[in-house]
Write a protein that holds these residues in place. Structure first.
Motif, PDB file in Angstrom:
ATOM      1  N   ARG A 129      -1.175   1.078   4.324  1.00  0.00           N
ATOM      2  CA  ARG A 129      -0.568  -0.347   4.726  1.00  0.00           C
ATOM      3  C   ARG A 129       0.874  -0.576   4.424  1.00  0.00           C
ATOM      4  N   LYS A 130       1.478  -1.039   5.286  1.00  0.00           N
ATOM      5  CA  LYS A 130       3.241  -1.122   5.051  1.00  0.00           C
ATOM      6  C   LYS A 130       3.344  -2.055   4.125  1.00  0.00           C
ATOM      7  N   ALA A 135       3.746  -3.223  16.222  1.00  0.00           N
ATOM      8  CA  ALA A 135       2.617  -2.673  16.051  1.00  0.00           C
ATOM      9  C   ALA A 135       1.884  -3.250  14.786  1.00  0.00           C
ATOM     10  N   ASP A 136       0.693  -3.739  15.085  1.00  0.00           N
ATOM     11  CA  ASP A 136       0.079  -4.211  13.783  1.00  0.00           C
ATOM     12  C   ASP A 136      -0.972  -3.207  13.257  1.00  0.00           C
ATOM     13  N   VAL A 137      -1.312  -2.328  13.917  1.00  0.00           N
ATOM     14  CA  VAL A 137      -2.241  -1.058  13.738  1.00  0.00           C
ATOM     15  C   VAL A 137      -1.729   0.226  14.329  1.00  0.00           C
ATOM     16  N   PRO A 177      -5.661  -8.082  14.972  1.00  0.00           N
ATOM     17  CA  PRO A 177      -4.433  -7.477  15.294  1.00  0.00           C
ATOM     18  C   PRO A 177      -4.140  -7.785  16.655  1.00  0.00           C
ATOM     19  N   ALA A 193       1.440  -4.035   8.330  1.00  0.00           N
ATOM     20  CA  ALA A 193       0.938  -3.360   9.279  1.00  0.00           C
ATOM     21  C   ALA A 193       0.033  -2.243   8.843  1.00  0.00           C
ATOM     22  N   GLU A 194      -0.792  -1.692   9.531  1.00  0.00           N
ATOM     23  CA  GLU A 194      -1.671  -0.449   9.002  1.00  0.00           C
ATOM     24  C   GLU A 194      -1.364   0.743   9.894  1.00  0.00           C
ATOM     25  N   GLN A 214      -7.541  -5.643   9.367  1.00  0.00           N
ATOM     26  CA  GLN A 214      -7.128  -6.814  10.308  1.00  0.00           C
ATOM     27  C   GLN A 214      -8.118  -7.444  10.796  1.00  0.00           C
ATOM     28  N   LEU A 240       8.044  -0.459  11.230  1.00  0.00           N
ATOM     29  CA  LEU A 240       6.659  -1.429  11.111  1.00  0.00           C
ATOM     30  C   LEU A 240       7.065  -2.519  10.304  1.00  0.00           C
ATOM     31  N   HIS A 241       6.469  -3.573  10.365  1.00  0.00           N
ATOM     32  CA  HIS A 241       6.400  -4.775   9.932  1.00  0.00           C
ATOM     33  C   HIS A 241       5.645  -4.768   8.845  1.00  0.00           C
TER      34      HIS A 241
END
Length: 188
Positions: A180-181, A121-123, A54, A148-149, A51, A144-145
């Protein structure tokens, strides 16, 4: 003056013994020893983030703070949170942050990350153990969305499909696992 030096020496020794004993108690309780991450591994983990910008990076089990500090330096616009339960490494991580006053985007919290909702959380950065990764996997799958990593040093998620594996040469050939989610169910 000699008595003063003896008292200071004794207090310093007592503090050191207390810190070592406290650290040992938490190692036994949490079934893991806080291990500092090598600079090359920290760098590889941060470089594995795909990303561009983030909003939130979390480090789970931040220990002495090295990975979270590097993330905060690399992504100054991003909120970085390090989670650590063991008081001695947490105290050292907070001290390291104090020595880097420009890292206003970083905070270390004494909290069990299993009790924290990861929805923002993005990462997620982690250097945990296999049992912790196995327990963490369904939590991240649920919370996690999409997009997200998860970047993990050494230990992998037992069921998630690895997005990429990067091996750092050296004495241990450390592996960095990137995930990666996706909207797919666990293990798909």
């Amino acid at each position: 003056m000699e008595l003063f030096v003896e008292i200071i020496f004794s207090l310093t020794g007592l503090c050191l013994i207390t810190a070592i004993a406290l650290n040992e108690i938490y190692q036994q309780k949490m079934k893991v020893s806080p291990m500092p991450t090598a600079p090359s591994t920290r760098h590889a983990m941060i470089c594995s983030i795909e990303q561009k910008s983030p909003d939130t990076i979390v480090e789970l089990g931040s220990g002495w703070g090295g990975i979270a500090i590097e993330a905060a330096k690399t992504y100054p616009q991003c909120k970085v949170i390090g989670f650590e339960c063991s008081p001695v490494p947490l105290m050292m991580a907070r001290l390291r942050k104090l020595l880097n006053p420009r890292l206003k985007n970083l905070r270390f919290v004494r909290r069990d990350f299993f009790d924290f909702d990861m929805k923002d959380a993005d990462v997620v950065l982690c250097y945990l153990s296999n049992p912790h990764m196995a327990r963490l996997e369904p939590k991240l799958d649920k919370e996690l969305h999409e997009g997200a990593e998860v970047i993990s040093s050494t230990f992998h998620m037992p069921h998630w499909k690895t997005h990429r594996i990067h091996t750092i040469g050296g004495m241990y050939d450390t592996k960095i696992f990137s995930y990666r989610k996706t909207g797919l169910p666990l293990g798909a």
